[in-house]
Write an enzyme that holds these catalytic residues in place. Structure first.
Site, mmCIF file in Angstrom:
data_model
loop_
_atom_site.group_PDB
_atom_site.id
_atom_site.type_symbol
_atom_site.label_atom_id
_atom_site.label_comp_id
_atom_site.label_asym_id
_atom_site.label_seq_id
_atom_site.Cartn_x
_atom_site.Cartn_y
_atom_site.Cartn_z
ATOM 1 N N LYS A 91 0.846 -1.182 0.000
ATOM 2 C CA LYS A 91 0.000 0.000 0.000
ATOM 3 C C LYS A 91 0.879 1.227 0.000
ATOM 4 O O LYS A 91 1.604 1.501 0.955
ATOM 5 C CB LYS A 91 -0.921 -0.005 1.226
ATOM 6 C CG LYS A 91 -1.854 1.188 1.245
ATOM 7 C CD LYS A 91 -2.871 1.067 2.355
ATOM 8 C CE LYS A 91 -3.724 2.316 2.448
ATOM 9 N NZ LYS A 91 -4.647 2.258 3.578
ATOM 10 N N ARG A 124 -10.486 10.345 1.411
ATOM 11 C CA ARG A 124 -10.414 11.041 2.699
ATOM 12 C C ARG A 124 -11.606 11.960 2.878
ATOM 13 O O ARG A 124 -12.050 12.184 3.993
ATOM 14 C CB ARG A 124 -9.046 11.722 2.842
ATOM 15 C CG ARG A 124 -7.971 10.618 2.927
ATOM 16 C CD ARG A 124 -6.562 11.066 3.172
ATOM 17 N NE ARG A 124 -5.683 9.894 3.063
ATOM 18 C CZ ARG A 124 -4.369 9.936 2.958
ATOM 19 N NH1 ARG A 124 -3.760 11.097 2.957
ATOM 20 N NH2 ARG A 124 -3.672 8.821 2.860
ATOM 21 N N ARG A 134 0.995 9.878 5.602
ATOM 22 C CA ARG A 134 1.181 8.544 6.189
ATOM 23 C C ARG A 134 2.513 7.937 5.756
ATOM 24 O O ARG A 134 2.647 6.718 5.670
ATOM 25 C CB ARG A 134 0.045 7.616 5.737
ATOM 26 C CG ARG A 134 -1.363 8.130 5.994
ATOM 27 C CD ARG A 134 -2.345 6.984 5.960
ATOM 28 N NE ARG A 134 -3.724 7.385 5.744
ATOM 29 C CZ ARG A 134 -4.507 7.967 6.637
ATOM 30 N NH1 ARG A 134 -4.032 8.272 7.824
ATOM 31 N NH2 ARG A 134 -5.767 8.274 6.351
ATOM 32 N N GLU A 176 7.416 -6.883 1.848
ATOM 33 C CA GLU A 176 6.127 -6.798 2.547
ATOM 34 C C GLU A 176 5.299 -8.056 2.280
ATOM 35 O O GLU A 176 4.626 -8.589 3.162
ATOM 36 C CB GLU A 176 5.332 -5.570 2.073
ATOM 37 C CG GLU A 176 5.924 -4.228 2.469
ATOM 38 C CD GLU A 176 5.635 -3.849 3.924
ATOM 39 O OE1 GLU A 176 4.868 -4.570 4.585
ATOM 40 O OE2 GLU A 176 6.195 -2.840 4.385
ATOM 41 N N LYS A 221 -2.228 -1.752 -3.891
ATOM 42 C CA LYS A 221 -3.064 -0.560 -3.870
ATOM 43 C C LYS A 221 -2.199 0.675 -3.861
ATOM 44 O O LYS A 221 -1.218 0.715 -3.103
ATOM 45 C CB LYS A 221 -3.895 -0.625 -2.586
ATOM 46 C CG LYS A 221 -4.711 0.582 -2.272
ATOM 47 C CD LYS A 221 -5.341 0.388 -0.931
ATOM 48 C CE LYS A 221 -6.168 1.626 -0.632
ATOM 49 N NZ LYS A 221 -6.782 1.571 0.651
ATOM 50 N N SER A 266 -9.997 5.660 -4.941
ATOM 51 C CA SER A 266 -10.853 6.823 -5.138
ATOM 52 C C SER A 266 -10.327 7.803 -6.191
ATOM 53 O O SER A 266 -11.087 8.285 -7.029
ATOM 54 C CB SER A 266 -11.047 7.546 -3.809
ATOM 55 O OG SER A 266 -9.797 7.930 -3.256
ATOM 56 N N TYR A 301 -15.052 1.106 -7.299
ATOM 57 C CA TYR A 301 -16.315 1.772 -6.986
ATOM 58 C C TYR A 301 -17.332 1.596 -8.118
ATOM 59 O O TYR A 301 -18.492 1.914 -7.960
ATOM 60 C CB TYR A 301 -16.061 3.260 -6.682
ATOM 61 C CG TYR A 301 -15.168 3.435 -5.471
ATOM 62 C CD1 TYR A 301 -15.696 3.385 -4.190
ATOM 63 C CD2 TYR A 301 -13.786 3.577 -5.608
ATOM 64 C CE1 TYR A 301 -14.878 3.492 -3.072
ATOM 65 C CE2 TYR A 301 -12.957 3.694 -4.501
ATOM 66 C CZ TYR A 301 -13.503 3.649 -3.229
ATOM 67 O OH TYR A 301 -12.698 3.750 -2.127
HETATM 68 C C1 PBG Z 1 -7.185 3.267 5.198
HETATM 69 C C2 PBG Z 1 -7.658 3.187 3.806
HETATM 70 C C3 PBG Z 1 -7.462 4.128 2.777
HETATM 71 C C4 PBG Z 1 -8.125 3.649 1.650
HETATM 72 C C5 PBG Z 1 -8.702 2.452 2.004
HETATM 73 N N1 PBG Z 1 -8.388 2.163 3.322
HETATM 74 C C6 PBG Z 1 -6.853 5.406 2.705
HETATM 75 C C7 PBG Z 1 -5.704 5.974 3.262
HETATM 76 O O1 PBG Z 1 -4.685 5.326 3.482
HETATM 77 O O2 PBG Z 1 -5.805 7.192 3.470
HETATM 78 C C8 PBG Z 1 -8.186 4.371 0.336
HETATM 79 C C9 PBG Z 1 -9.194 3.922 -0.627
HETATM 80 C C10 PBG Z 1 -9.417 4.838 -1.754
HETATM 81 O O3 PBG Z 1 -8.723 5.855 -1.921
HETATM 82 O O4 PBG Z 1 -10.328 4.546 -2.539
HETATM 83 N N2 PBG Z 1 -8.209 2.828 6.074
#
Ligand code: PBG
Length: 308
Positions: free
Chosen positions: A181, A191, A202, A218, A233, A259, A298
């Site tokens: 990730k 967010r 992060r 990982e 991701k 997203s 989505y």
């Molecule tokens: C963390 C989490 C994130 C997403 C899914 N689970 C975001 C982040 O690390 O800020 C992102 C999913 C997306 O952008 O569609 N709980």
């Protein structure tokens, strides 16, 4: 002829719908940066889950948006917290006709917006966070979830979640590990969707976009800790990583079309700059070609309907 010889094709069963449910609302709340996506009420979430079954998709990934956030994200481990309630609602609606998954992370529930709890100097405390994740795994499993998705990127999270599930008699609950990730700018719209209060970034726990070999490390750790399925991701900017991961494991591999990937296509299409429907299928086909067995998107329900 092209249809007959195609090397890859999309199927509804491999699509997973990420869905947001917000506590205390009586109407769904649109997410402005993700046209077509809403924060569901409990009721509309059930309907969305029923539609997902109808469309034949494989699963749904639930994210909760609580009314109250605090430093430890206590709503995330409250058996009556919004995510646990939503899991029960959706399970009551779909039974085993849809794989019900839940995000296992604190960021939706903490007032500082980080994926873990903080130490006295405001840094994310990896090991204290693991204890919270163990508790989250138990309450989500008690609520009936089929698969948990630890997404907080703490070191050791998969092992701790597996041990917590097993100790609570939830040996049958699977782990979809957010193995790779990246710390990505493309999470921006998400967010908004979870009303995140994060300031800063992060980068201390998510991966550097410059690194691919690190992803394999990982991966090895997550598999050793008991991951049943692994995820990469975001998807589109990391197809090379997805390919490497898919080549090197024998467990199912998921990719999360996040997203920002959704928002890019929708925004360009709204401007008349690209053919929306063709672009959606092309991105998903690309992710499949790179090696994903499952894709979180989505557009899952919409695309599944179109594929039939
Ligand atoms: C963390 C989490 C994130 C997403 C899914 N689970 C975001 C982040 O690390 O800020 C992102 C999913 C997306 O952008 O569609 N709980």
């Amino acid at each position: 002829m092209r249809r007959m010889v195609a090397e890859h094709r999309l199927h509804p069963a491999e699509l997973i719908l990420p869905a947001f449910v917000r506590e205390g609302v009586s109407e769904p709340v649109p997410v402005s940066s993700m046209p077509g996506v809403v924060q569901h009420t409990r009721d509309t979430l059930r309907k969305a889950a029923a539609e997902a079954v109808e469309a034949g998709i494989g699963g749904i990934m639930l994210f909760g948006v609580p009314e109250h956030k605090d430093a430890t994200g206590s709503a995330g481990t409250d058996p009556d917290g919004i995510l646990q309630v939503a899991i029960r609602d959706v399970k009551a609606e779909v039974g085993d006709d849809l794989i019900v998954m839940s995000d296992l992370c604190l960021d939706e529930f903490t007032d500082h917006g980080h994926c873990g709890v903080l130490d006295s100097e405001g840094r994310v405390d990896n090991d204290a966070t693991l204890e919270r994740y163990a508790e989250m795994a138990r309450v989500q499993a008690d609520a009936g979830v089929h698969v948990v998705g630890p997404s907080g990127m703490m070191d050791g999270q998969v092992g701790v979640v597996r041990a917590a599930l097993d100790a609570a008699g939830h040996q049958d609950v699977s782990i979809l590990a957010y193995t790779v990730k990246y710390s990505s700018a493309f999470y921006g719209p998400f967010r908004e969707a979870v009303a995140s209060s994060l300031r800063g970034d992060r980068k201390t726990y998510q991966q550097d976009p410059a690194n691919a070999r690190e992803a394999l490390r990982e991966l090895a750790l997550d598999l050793a800790e008991g991951a049943d399925m692994v995820m990469v991701k975001p998807a589109l900017p990391y197809l090379d990583v997805l390919h490497r991961v898919a080549e090197s494991v024998d467990v199912p591999v998921a990719a999360y079309q996040i997203s920002g990937e959704y928002a890019m296509v929708e925004a360009a299409a709204a401007n008349g700059w690209i053919d929306r429907d063709a672009a959606i299928l092309e991105t998903l086909t690309g992710v499949k070609r790179a090696g994903a067995n499952m894709i979180l998107t989505y557009w899952a329900t919409e695309v599944a309907r179109r594929l039939r």
